[in-house]
Scaffold this motif. Sequence first.
Motif, PDB file in Angstrom:
ATOM      1  N   LYS A 264       0.790  -1.215   0.042  1.00 52.27           N
ATOM      2  CA  LYS A 264       0.246  -0.019   0.055  1.00 52.27           C
ATOM      3  C   LYS A 264       0.873   1.157  -0.040  1.00 52.27           C
ATOM      4  N   THR A 265       0.284   2.456  -0.628  1.00 54.36           N
ATOM      5  CA  THR A 265       1.287   3.647  -0.551  1.00 54.36           C
ATOM      6  C   THR A 265       0.433   4.818  -0.021  1.00 54.36           C
ATOM      7  N   LEU A 266       1.215   5.388   0.513  1.00 54.13           N
ATOM      8  CA  LEU A 266       0.934   6.924   1.013  1.00 54.13           C
ATOM      9  C   LEU A 266       1.865   7.838   0.641  1.00 54.13           C
ATOM     10  N   LEU A 267       1.235   9.042   0.020  1.00 57.07           N
ATOM     11  CA  LEU A 267       2.106  10.048  -0.223  1.00 57.07           C
ATOM     12  C   LEU A 267       1.776  11.252   0.864  1.00 57.07           C
ATOM     13  N   VAL A 268       3.069  11.812   1.456  1.00 51.45           N
ATOM     14  CA  VAL A 268       2.768  12.958   2.161  1.00 51.45           C
ATOM     15  C   VAL A 268       3.111  14.012   1.279  1.00 51.45           C
ATOM     16  N   LEU A 269       2.579  15.390   1.647  1.00 48.39           N
ATOM     17  CA  LEU A 269       2.575  16.550   0.828  1.00 48.39           C
ATOM     18  C   LEU A 269       3.717  17.586   1.705  1.00 48.39           C
ATOM     19  N   SER A 270       4.207  16.696   2.672  1.00 47.63           N
ATOM     20  CA  SER A 270       5.435  17.690   3.433  1.00 47.63           C
ATOM     21  C   SER A 270       6.833  17.497   2.982  1.00 47.63           C
ATOM     22  N   GLY A 271       7.103  17.223   1.721  1.00 45.96           N
ATOM     23  CA  GLY A 271       8.286  17.402   1.168  1.00 45.96           C
ATOM     24  C   GLY A 271       8.209  18.002  -0.190  1.00 45.96           C
ATOM     25  N   VAL A 272       8.580  17.236  -1.136  1.00 46.60           N
ATOM     26  CA  VAL A 272       8.900  17.849  -2.275  1.00 46.60           C
ATOM     27  C   VAL A 272       7.693  17.683  -3.519  1.00 46.60           C
ATOM     28  N   THR A 273       6.862  16.977  -3.145  1.00 46.56           N
ATOM     29  CA  THR A 273       5.543  16.667  -3.994  1.00 46.56           C
ATOM     30  C   THR A 273       4.478  17.640  -3.726  1.00 46.56           C
ATOM     31  N   SER A 274       4.165  18.334  -4.491  1.00 44.84           N
ATOM     32  CA  SER A 274       2.788  19.426  -4.182  1.00 44.84           C
ATOM     33  C   SER A 274       1.581  18.626  -4.812  1.00 44.84           C
ATOM     34  N   LEU A 275       0.444  19.187  -4.138  1.00 43.50           N
ATOM     35  CA  LEU A 275      -0.764  18.479  -4.735  1.00 43.50           C
ATOM     36  C   LEU A 275      -1.048  18.640  -6.183  1.00 43.50           C
ATOM     37  N   GLN A 276      -0.685  19.985  -6.532  1.00 45.36           N
ATOM     38  CA  GLN A 276      -0.659  20.191  -7.869  1.00 45.36           C
ATOM     39  C   GLN A 276      -0.012  19.197  -8.788  1.00 45.36           C
ATOM     40  N   THR A 277       1.247  18.789  -8.434  1.00 45.39           N
ATOM     41  CA  THR A 277       1.948  17.955  -9.059  1.00 45.39           C
ATOM     42  C   THR A 277       1.401  16.336  -9.261  1.00 45.39           C
ATOM     43  N   LEU A 278       0.794  15.975  -7.858  1.00 49.74           N
ATOM     44  CA  LEU A 278       0.268  14.940  -7.832  1.00 49.74           C
ATOM     45  C   LEU A 278      -1.002  14.600  -8.904  1.00 49.74           C
ATOM     46  N   GLN A 279      -1.671  16.051  -8.789  1.00 48.60           N
ATOM     47  CA  GLN A 279      -3.110  15.663  -9.733  1.00 48.60           C
ATOM     48  C   GLN A 279      -2.938  16.245 -11.245  1.00 48.60           C
ATOM     49  N   SER A 280      -1.530  16.568 -11.364  1.00 49.82           N
ATOM     50  CA  SER A 280      -1.110  16.819 -12.952  1.00 49.82           C
ATOM     51  C   SER A 280      -1.603  15.805 -13.916  1.00 49.82           C
ATOM     52  N   PRO A 281      -1.891  16.300 -15.193  1.00 52.10           N
ATOM     53  CA  PRO A 281      -2.404  15.104 -15.938  1.00 52.10           C
ATOM     54  C   PRO A 281      -0.895  14.498 -16.576  1.00 52.10           C
ATOM     55  N   ASP A 282       0.252  15.057 -16.398  1.00 48.55           N
ATOM     56  CA  ASP A 282       1.280  14.568 -16.567  1.00 48.55           C
ATOM     57  C   ASP A 282       1.733  13.485 -15.859  1.00 48.55           C
ATOM     58  N   ASN A 283       1.370  13.382 -14.538  1.00 53.44           N
ATOM     59  CA  ASN A 283       1.672  12.526 -13.401  1.00 53.44           C
ATOM     60  C   ASN A 283       0.877  11.229 -13.801  1.00 53.44           C
ATOM     61  N   SER A 284       1.601  10.093 -13.847  1.00 52.22           N
ATOM     62  CA  SER A 284       1.033   8.765 -14.153  1.00 52.22           C
ATOM     63  C   SER A 284       1.199   8.123 -12.699  1.00 52.22           C
ATOM     64  N   ILE A 285       1.927   8.443 -11.657  1.00 51.08           N
ATOM     65  CA  ILE A 285       2.261   7.629 -10.538  1.00 51.08           C
ATOM     66  C   ILE A 285       1.214   8.068  -9.381  1.00 51.08           C
ATOM     67  N   GLN A 286       0.174   7.371  -9.091  1.00 55.55           N
ATOM     68  CA  GLN A 286      -0.711   7.724  -8.222  1.00 55.55           C
ATOM     69  C   GLN A 286      -0.837   6.766  -6.869  1.00 55.55           C
ATOM     70  N   PRO A 287      -0.485   7.124  -5.958  1.00 51.88           N
ATOM     71  CA  PRO A 287      -0.375   6.357  -4.557  1.00 51.88           C
ATOM     72  C   PRO A 287      -2.008   5.962  -4.311  1.00 51.88           C
ATOM     73  N   ASP A 288      -2.124   5.196  -3.245  1.00 53.99           N
ATOM     74  CA  ASP A 288      -3.365   4.898  -2.833  1.00 53.99           C
ATOM     75  C   ASP A 288      -3.880   5.969  -2.190  1.00 53.99           C
ATOM     76  N   PHE A 289      -3.211   6.651  -1.242  1.00 55.10           N
ATOM     77  CA  PHE A 289      -3.752   7.635  -0.387  1.00 55.10           C
ATOM     78  C   PHE A 289      -2.806   8.792  -0.603  1.00 55.10           C
ATOM     79  N   TYR A 290      -3.331  10.115  -0.273  1.00 56.55           N
ATOM     80  CA  TYR A 290      -2.275  11.108   0.058  1.00 56.55           C
ATOM     81  C   TYR A 290      -2.727  11.930   1.326  1.00 56.55           C
ATOM     82  N   THR A 291      -1.851  12.456   2.008  1.00 56.11           N
ATOM     83  CA  THR A 291      -2.120  13.497   2.961  1.00 56.11           C
ATOM     84  C   THR A 291      -1.012  14.473   3.244  1.00 56.11           C
ATOM     85  N   ASN A 292      -1.518  15.461   4.140  1.00 60.47           N
ATOM     86  CA  ASN A 292      -0.461  16.617   4.195  1.00 60.47           C
ATOM     87  C   ASN A 292       0.836  16.043   4.880  1.00 60.47           C
TER      88      ASN A 292
END
Lengths: 305, 305
Positions: A264-292
């Motif tokens: 399972k994977t959880l992305l936290v937005l406390s480092g280098v990845t922004s919500l905008q990058t995560l949700q960009s159409p250019d991004n093909s890597i989607q974790p199961d969950f994300y949180t701040n």
Amino acid sequence: MAAAAVAPAAKLEDADALIDSVETFIFDCDGVIWKGDKLIDGVPETLDLLRSKGKRLVFVTNNSTKSRKQYGKKFETLGLNIDEEEIFASSFAAAAYLQSIDFPKDKKVYVIGEEGILKELELAGFQHLGGPTDGDKKIELKPGFYMEHDKDVGAVVVGFDRYFNYYKVQYGTLCIRENPGCLFIATNRDAVTHLTDAQEWAGGGSMVGAILGSTKQEPVVVGKPSTFMMDYLAKKFGITTSQICMVGDRLDTDILFGQNGGCKTLLVLSGVTSLQTLQSPDNSIQPDFYTNQISDFLTLKAATV
Amino acid sequence: MAAAAVAPAAKLEDADALIDSVETFIFDCDGVIWKGDKLIDGVPETLDLLRSKGKRLVFVTNNSTKSRKQYGKKFETLGLNIDEEEIFASSFAAAAYLQSIDFPKDKKVYVIGEEGILKELELAGFQHLGGPTDGDKKIELKPGFYMEHDKDVGAVVVGFDRYFNYYKVQYGTLCIRENPGCLFIATNRDAVTHLTDAQEWAGGGSMVGAILGSTKQEPVVVGKPSTFMMDYLAKKFGITTSQICMVGDRLDTDILFGQNGGCKTLLVLSGVTSLQTLQSPDNSIQPDFYTNQISDFLTLKAATV
């Protein structure tokens, strides 16, 4: 470039459900536990909560410049009480990989990298040469000059190295090209590393790229996103990877690492990845969950509970 | 790996027919004209013969450490009278490429490489920094350290560099990543180079690989086997590439270079490639013809003449 059709990451809403669904949490360190030399808010309490629920905690880092023991000191300095056995740095992974393939103890390892790799090789009982001591070596060219190399080198381990030079490139290249069966092992191929917080610095991918450029051989990668460490952990603790949740701040190393390993994977937005990058159409890597940040574990409860 | 279905190279039997069929001969130098510091037998007479038949001669090398003028001196030392204008080293190709794209004269070029590149950039009127002077620079790390870089750098040229270090990797990486539109130009990506005759040495592919590893960007390659030099020559002399015969001793640089450019190709066995390698089922690169050395031009006549 259009993203592959993958389900978009869900915003973490029920932390307890996620916690209950796994047995082990693997945390990337930089951007998750700390930023540079500063602990991220709420980390000690979050780790305490997870331990109180009986979860196993593991801390992974692609940084190979420190050994596990040296990393332990960094945790201590930040006020976190982490056991050395819970830390998996790529320096350790290189030594663990050699152990996993029964690398002969009468063979030697040539190191392009810093002290962490040397210390881990020593602890595992492997003979090594190279490392920081070759940082000042120069090749004094004379007509017909021939550079000797040790024919007993059976593996070249390459990691981030601030003291990288042509001597090391040529030495490592000779071992890989001329010693039959010599392995080429990379701690990681990260483009950037966080030498200081002020900017991004060229990472271990540079040193690995240089050896690839002269040997035209692909390395065995032992750090993220290769699954070696995940498989090692699963075997060591006798768990299946689906019982692991990988928590990280980078899509192309941490989240990919978790997904490659079947976690399972959880992305936290406390480092280098922004919500905008995560949700960009250019991004093909989607974790199961994300949180701040991981301290959201302390507050996020299911709406229906 | 099975070879692709290509017609096998023919042994050169009628040199006159080949000579008559083209207008220009491009020669690789090392392994064709000389080996290290020794001229290959019969080369002066062969070049004289070709000139007497009105053929244009061009000498190409991927070695970027010398300028055209410096190469001219090497020819002179070996007793060959070659005009500077007949020499195309990859150091020159880098400068010619920048001219071909009208690289602005108020922008600067950061160089990872040796003197040849600097000299050619100077001759072409481009501002440059880096090169050998950065060979002794070290990064003195302090918490929060920030490495400044010149925001006017619009291109990073990377070639073989014996004084390669982390300072240069980081400087070049910063320019490519942070200066909008900054180009990444490689003189060549050769795995090996002939620093001395005693052994093979890690080549320009190492330096290029390091920058690729930290920028994750592919370079524009101006040396062999990219067709830039071939196209440049064809344009400069107003000929079509089918009127050119490329003569070299390496399959994956010289012969591929000729084939990529649409030229006739002749492999000589006086350098690194053996007849066995050429005829191995693993080899998929087949020149039009092969022969032992270029002085065979003096003796090989058609059996039917």
